[in-house]
Write an enzyme that holds these catalytic residues in place. Structure first.
Site, PDB file in Angstrom:
ATOM      1  CB  CYS A 249      16.817  32.512   1.203  1.00 19.98           C
ATOM      2  SG  CYS A 249      15.320  33.377   1.702  1.00 19.98           S
TER       3      CYS A 249
ATOM      4  CB  CYS B  49      19.629  39.441  17.509  1.00 20.38           C
ATOM      5  SG  CYS B  49      19.193  37.736  17.098  1.00 20.38           S
TER       6      CYS B  49
ATOM      7  CB  CYS C 249      11.247  37.957  15.730  1.00 16.31           C
ATOM      8  SG  CYS C 249      11.962  37.358  17.271  1.00 16.31           S
TER       9      CYS C 249
ATOM     10  NE  ARG D 230      16.136  32.910  18.346  1.00 13.83           N
ATOM     11  CZ  ARG D 230      16.935  33.957  18.330  1.00 13.83           C
ATOM     12  NH1 ARG D 230      17.609  34.305  19.406  1.00 13.83           N
ATOM     13  NH2 ARG D 230      17.094  34.659  17.241  1.00 13.83           N
TER      14      ARG D 230
ATOM     15  CB  CYS E 221      13.820  38.290  -1.260  1.00 11.28           C
ATOM     16  SG  CYS E 221      15.296  39.126  -0.621  1.00 11.28           S
TER      17      CYS E 221
ATOM     18  CB  CYS F 283      13.650  41.332  17.668  1.00 12.76           C
ATOM     19  SG  CYS F 283      15.123  41.151  16.627  1.00 12.76           S
TER      20      CYS F 283
ATOM     21  CB  CYS G 223      20.520  34.337   0.459  1.00 13.81           C
ATOM     22  SG  CYS G 223      20.793  36.085   0.859  1.00 13.81           S
TER      23      CYS G 223
END
Length: 420
Positions: free
Chosen positions: A72, A202, A109, A272, A65, A142, A69
């Site tokens: 992560c 979400c 997901c 969740r 990626c 999702c 972040c």
């Protein structure tokens, strides 16, 4: 406790607590913890009964990626030893999804690392959605692909997507401290794009990154203002090889208070327990089901979770039941209001991928107690003899549980069977 009685009354009326009341929940003592959980449980049962929704993650593209972040394992510069692979083909993703659905998951997901999808990526994911729905007509899908450009949410909706996940993660005031390659406003914009396209929105948070109580309350209030149908609460897994590797601040009691605060602020949405439940809640996971009404089944994106069989046993032993495919997750008033456009019709407002890694998504929780049953934190005899657990080498509550972080080495992207 007058505070809790007030919060229960407000929760049953869908009335927003004050910031002071939300902060007071986080400030309660361990002595009051069971009262806090019981109060939040009244609100949870009023809107969701004793149902627990199961969600299953499929990591379409892992690692590599370009975003930075700090939390992560897939970030730019991460040296975490995670699986790295490019896009799964639609039939591969459909096969991966089938494992979770066979285990009782209601929603799949689809997650991909990266800043956001290209139009070609949207085409690719659209074909994957269609392949999954051809095999499982009633499944909810999702997508979690990062920051969306104009028109992309509409295309995903047309392809059959029911929801879109994009987490705010932390408060606007502190967002720049964890990520520099995109902004808090970018994330809010993507959630709004999803909502406007008729997708169930979400969006959630990550706790344990060194944030203050005020930061936690700020982000949950922002999620309520965005009218997210699903609020995944992640607990940071400090992966070795990431900037937050040494951030071990959470206790099971702290996690329960955070979940309770989220329930009081967002009483009638799906809360969740997402990434990190095995590592930080540990044997307190069943108690957390009295507050939250949704979990992920099996493994996460880059780390291993509790055994799928153990998840199902935990739900049953705690007196809860798995939500069926034909049941609508959200309360009737949210469905009637549109529930994000997707919820309650073919989308039922459930949890999106809701995890914490990358500009897109991605859960980071892991456990490693996937051999056999039992909640996370139980170990094999060999591990006990090595001092991982047992009377001689048992860690104290204040010690980091690095032994519970296990990089995913099975399922999607490998030749081994998935954990579901």
């Amino acid at each position: 406790m007058d505070l809790l009685n007030t919060l229960v009354d407000k929760g049953l009326r869908r009335e927003l607590p004050t910031r002071e009341e939300a902060l007071a929940v986080l400030a309660t003592s361990d002595d009051d913890l069971l009262e806090v959980v019981a109060a939040a449980g009244k609100v949870r049962r009023h809107w969701f009964g004793r149902r627990v929704k199961l969600n299953y993650l499929v990591n379409l593209k892992s690692g590599l990626c370009p975003e930075d972040c700090s939390y992560c394992s897939q970030r730019l510069g991460s040296t975490a030893g995670i699986l790295k692979y490019t896009w799964l083909k639609p039939d591969e993703a459909s096969e991966a999804a089938a494992a979770g659905l066979a285990g009782g998951a209601k929603r799949v997901c689809l997650v991909a690392s990266g800043r956001g999808p290209t139009d070609r990526d949207v085409d690719r994911v659209s074909k994957t959605i269609q392949a999954i729905k051809e095999q499982n007509e009633d499944v909810e899908v999702c997508a979690c692909l990062g920051l969306l450009s104009d028109g992309q949410a509409e295309r995903l909706r047309e392809a059959g997507a029911d929801a879109y996940n994009h987490n705010l993660n932390t408060s606007e005031a502190t967002y720049g401290e964890i990520t520099s390659t995109h902004t808090y406003a970018d994330r809010v914009d993507t959630v709004r794009k999803a909502h406007a396209a008729g997708l169930s929105a979400c969006s959630g948070l990550i706790a344990g990154m060194g944030e203050s109580d005020e930061d936690l309350v700020d982000v949950v209030f922002s999620l309520r203002e965005l009218d997210a149908d699903s609020v995944p609460v992640n607990f940071l897994i400090p992966f070795e090889g990431t900037p937050l590797a040494k951030e071990w601040h959470l206790t099971p009691q702290r996690c329960l208070r955070i979940l309770a605060m989220a329930r009081f602020v967002c009483p009638d949405v799906e809360v969740r327990i997402a990434g990190g439940r095995e590592v930080h809640l540990r044997t307190m996971q069943p108690l957390a089901l009295h507050v939250a009404n949704s979990i992920f089944l099996g493994d996460y994106l880059t780390s291993e979770g509790q055994a799928g069989k153990a998840d199902l046993e935990m739900i049953a032993d705690a007196g809860f039941e798995v939500e069926g495919a034909g049941e609508v997750t959200l309360p009737e008033h949210r469905v009637a209001a549109g529930g994000g456009g997707g919820c309650g019709s073919h989308a039922d407002a459930g949890a999106g991928c809701g995890s914490a890694q990358g500009a897109g998504c991605g859960s980071h929780a892991g456990c490693g107690s996937h051999e056999g049953g039992g909640v996370c934190g139980s170990h094999t005899a060999a591990e006990e003899s090595a001092g991982v657990a047992g009377s001689a080498g048992a860690p104290t509550a204040a010690e980091p549980r690095t032994d519970l972080v296990a990089v995913r080495r099975r399922g999607t992207g490998t030749d081994l069977a998935p954990n579901a």
